[in-house]
Design an enzyme around this catalytic site. Structure first.
Site, short mmCIF file in Angstrom:
data_model
loop_
_atom_site.label_atom_id
_atom_site.label_comp_id
_atom_site.label_asym_id
_atom_site.label_seq_id
_atom_site.Cartn_x
_atom_site.Cartn_y
_atom_site.Cartn_z
N GLN A 119 0.96 -1.29 -0.08
CA GLN A 119 0.10 -0.14 -0.06
C GLN A 119 0.79 1.27 0.00
OE1 GLN A 119 -1.74 0.32 3.90
NE2 GLN A 119 -2.86 2.13 3.25
N SER A 122 1.07 6.77 2.38
CA SER A 122 2.24 7.57 2.97
C SER A 122 3.23 8.18 2.33
CB SER A 122 2.67 6.70 4.48
OG SER A 122 1.66 6.70 5.19
N GLU A 237 -8.61 -1.40 6.53
CA GLU A 237 -7.10 -1.34 7.03
C GLU A 237 -7.30 -1.23 8.56
OE1 GLU A 237 -4.21 1.74 6.58
OE2 GLU A 237 -2.78 0.12 6.89
N GLU A 370 -4.13 9.30 17.97
CA GLU A 370 -4.79 10.60 17.98
C GLU A 370 -5.83 11.06 16.80
OE1 GLU A 370 -1.76 9.99 17.95
OE2 GLU A 370 -0.99 10.62 20.27
C1 LIG Z 1 4.85 -0.51 11.31
C2 LIG Z 1 4.11 0.72 10.11
C3 LIG Z 1 4.05 0.37 9.09
C4 LIG Z 1 3.32 1.00 8.04
N1 LIG Z 1 2.73 0.58 6.85
C5 LIG Z 1 2.45 1.49 5.83
C6 LIG Z 1 1.97 0.90 4.56
O1 LIG Z 1 2.05 -0.12 4.19
N2 LIG Z 1 1.53 1.90 3.50
C7 LIG Z 1 1.62 3.33 3.98
O2 LIG Z 1 0.97 4.01 3.07
N3 LIG Z 1 1.88 3.80 5.15
C8 LIG Z 1 2.30 2.83 6.18
N4 LIG Z 1 2.59 3.45 7.40
C9 LIG Z 1 2.45 4.61 7.70
C10 LIG Z 1 1.40 4.89 8.69
O3 LIG Z 1 0.16 5.25 8.04
C11 LIG Z 1 1.73 6.55 9.30
O4 LIG Z 1 2.96 6.37 9.95
C12 LIG Z 1 0.67 7.35 9.95
O5 LIG Z 1 -0.53 7.42 9.24
C13 LIG Z 1 1.23 8.44 10.73
O6 LIG Z 1 1.85 9.40 9.61
P1 LIG Z 1 3.26 10.01 9.96
O7 LIG Z 1 4.02 8.91 10.49
O8 LIG Z 1 3.82 10.81 8.70
O9 LIG Z 1 2.90 10.81 11.33
P2 LIG Z 1 2.57 12.43 11.12
O10 LIG Z 1 1.32 12.53 10.49
O11 LIG Z 1 3.46 13.32 10.95
O12 LIG Z 1 2.14 12.67 12.65
C14 LIG Z 1 3.12 12.84 13.76
C15 LIG Z 1 2.29 13.17 15.20
O13 LIG Z 1 1.30 14.21 15.14
C16 LIG Z 1 0.10 13.57 15.45
N5 LIG Z 1 -0.97 14.04 14.58
C17 LIG Z 1 -1.03 14.48 13.19
N6 LIG Z 1 -2.14 14.92 12.71
C18 LIG Z 1 -2.91 15.40 13.93
C19 LIG Z 1 -4.16 15.94 13.98
N7 LIG Z 1 -4.84 16.42 13.16
N8 LIG Z 1 -4.67 15.70 15.38
C20 LIG Z 1 -3.88 15.22 16.17
N9 LIG Z 1 -2.58 14.96 16.31
C21 LIG Z 1 -2.26 14.90 14.97
C22 LIG Z 1 0.11 12.02 15.02
O14 LIG Z 1 -0.95 11.35 15.92
C23 LIG Z 1 1.51 11.71 15.39
O15 LIG Z 1 1.56 11.48 16.78
C24 LIG Z 1 3.25 2.49 8.33
C25 LIG Z 1 3.57 2.73 9.62
C26 LIG Z 1 4.14 1.88 10.64
C27 LIG Z 1 4.48 2.56 12.01
#
Ligand SMILES: Cc1cc2nc3c(=O)[nH]c(=O)nc-3n(C[C@H](O)[C@H](O)[C@H](O)COP(=O)(O)OP(=O)(O)OC[C@H]3O[C@@H](n4cnc5c(N)ncnc54)[C@H](O)[C@@H]3O)c2cc1C
Length: 401
Positions: A119, A122, A237, A370
């Protein structure tokens, strides 16, 4: 059947007969797993709520549980283990948005695990706010040319196909300018690099697209449908990650009970027993909540109920594994090896300590806790919405770094 149980419905009988036939003609322990899964698919027992001819029977998704339980009890293979992203998210998206040709081409080898899926949502600058993503798709005749970077892409290193969302109209508002494609992950213009996790393993990756050409026929939906396509994936998902309905007392909490039972008697104090019991109760409440959500989810396209299970299971998993490691005492600090490994599946754990480390990702992957709270607050409780200053502005005019 006891006197108080209702007799099986016609649909249940049909499913049971098909499972009988599958297990009799293809004894699971003596059949190649791929052959077995292919036969399961051809009988419509892959996802019973999918249409006939595409791995299903057009029946209620509730009936899938008994298929999975019977196949598992007979020692059969588990499609979700080998291809978790494909089975749990990409298949359900292809069946809703794909053309008949795409369903015909992709679903069977996805289910048998002959073609693994990933997928590609991100990006380094767009995770929670994934609708703000920057990877670009530009039309060139019958093809689209894609450039950009994805991140955290689970199992990309094993994948044949990827479910990709890119920006095709930067002048539209962010949700409207996205389009979804199926992309060939083995194309030479697609570069996959490992990202190592705190377990020592690299089950996810960075993925770079450089002038990658995708045939227009590989689009899911129409140009601009990417956000709606992604919602189908994301809802599935959440259910796939947090919607499991294990038997009472099984699942992660069984490991906790075992760790408690293994404690020497002098460490089985009342306070610890109480903590273990509280976690057991939370696991049971989650199980019952998921049973209720499952009843509500009639035709395979789940609503915000999935976010409840996702949120609660993330918190529960983290707390349960923390407690297990706690109960292990000093042994909880021992770890086999931090040697870099490219695992064959996601979310696997071959030790209690690894399960503890892996569980820390549960409140991030598939949408952070969150963000789940925001969704539940807004869509279920009807609370005032999050502040969204970029919603009505063309994506090209939204400031970004
Ligand atoms: C083990 C693992 C597997 C994954 N596999 C996939 C995959 O196969 N394909 C894929 O596309 N993605 C994948 N991901 C990515 C995952 O979907 C993202 O890490 C997740 O959506 C958070 O995005 P970010 O890491 O950019 O954090 P950010 O969006 O930058 O968030 C940083 C912090 O800010 C907080 N935050 C952000 N926006 C808000 C809001 N509006 N209100 C309150 N708090 C907020 C978040 O909760 C977090 O604590 C994976 C992640 C992990 C850890």
């Amino acid at each position: 059947m006891s006197v108080t149980e209702a007799p099986p419905s016609t649909d249940e009988q049909r499913v049971n007969e098909l499972v009988d036939d599958l297990l009799e003609k293809f004894p699971p322990t003596a059949t190649d797993p791929k052959v077995f899964l292919g036969e399961q698919y051809d009988r419509g027992l892959a996802w019973v709520h999918f249409p006939e001819g595409h791995g299903g029977l057009g029946l209620s998704p509730k009936l899938q549980k008994s298929v999975n339980e019977r196949v598992s009890a007979a020692g059969g293979p588990n499609a979700a283990y080998r291809n978790p992203i494909g089975y749990g998210m990409c298949g359900p998206t292809v069946v809703v948005w794909g053309t008949d040709e795409q369903k015909e081409r992709y679903l069977r080898p996805l289910f048998t695990g002959e073609e693994i899926w990933c997928q590609l949502f991100s990006e380094p600058g767009s995770g929670s706010d994934f609708a703000g993503l920057s990877s670009r798709g530009v039309q060139d005749g019958d093809e689209w040319i894609v450039n950009g970077q994805k991140v955290w892409t689970t199992l990309a290193h094993l994948s044949k196909w990827g479910l990709l969302v890119v920006r095709t109209d930067p002048e539209a508002v962010k949700h409207a300018g996205l389009t979804a494609f199926v992309v060939d992950m083995q194309d030479p213009t697609v570069h996959v690099l490992p990202l190592r996790q705190m377990t020592g393993e690299a089950e996810f990756n960075e993925v770079f697209f450089t002038d990658t050409r995708i045939p227009a026929a590989e689009m899911l939906g129409k140009p601009g449908d990417g956000w709606r396509v992604s919602l189908t994936t994301l809802m599935n998902e959440r259910v796939s990650i947090g919607g499991a309905i294990p038997q009472k007392g099984s699942g992660v909490v069984a490991a906790l009970v075992k760790a408690w039972q293994d404690l020497p008697e002098d460490r089985q104090d009342a306070a610890t027993r109480d903590e273990v019991m509280q976690l057991w109760i939370r696991a049971e409440v989650l199980r019952l909540t998921n049973i209720r959500a499952n009843q509500l989810r009639k035709m395979g396209d789940p609503g915000p109920e999935g976010s409840i299970g996702k949120l609660a299971s993330a918190d529960l998993n983290k707390d349960v594994w923390s407690k297990v490691v706690d109960l292990l005492g000093a042994d909880g600090m021992l770890y086999g090896s931090y040697e870099m490994v490219r695992p064959e599946t996601a979310m696997g754990a071959d030790s209690l300590q690894k399960a503890f480390l892996r569980s820390r990702a549960n409140s991030i992957e598939g949408g952070t806790s969150e963000v789940m709270r925001n969704i539940l607050g807004e869509r279920v409780l009807g609370l005032p919405g999050d502040v969204r200053v970029d919603r009505d502005v063309p994506w090209s005019e939204v400031p970004r770094n």
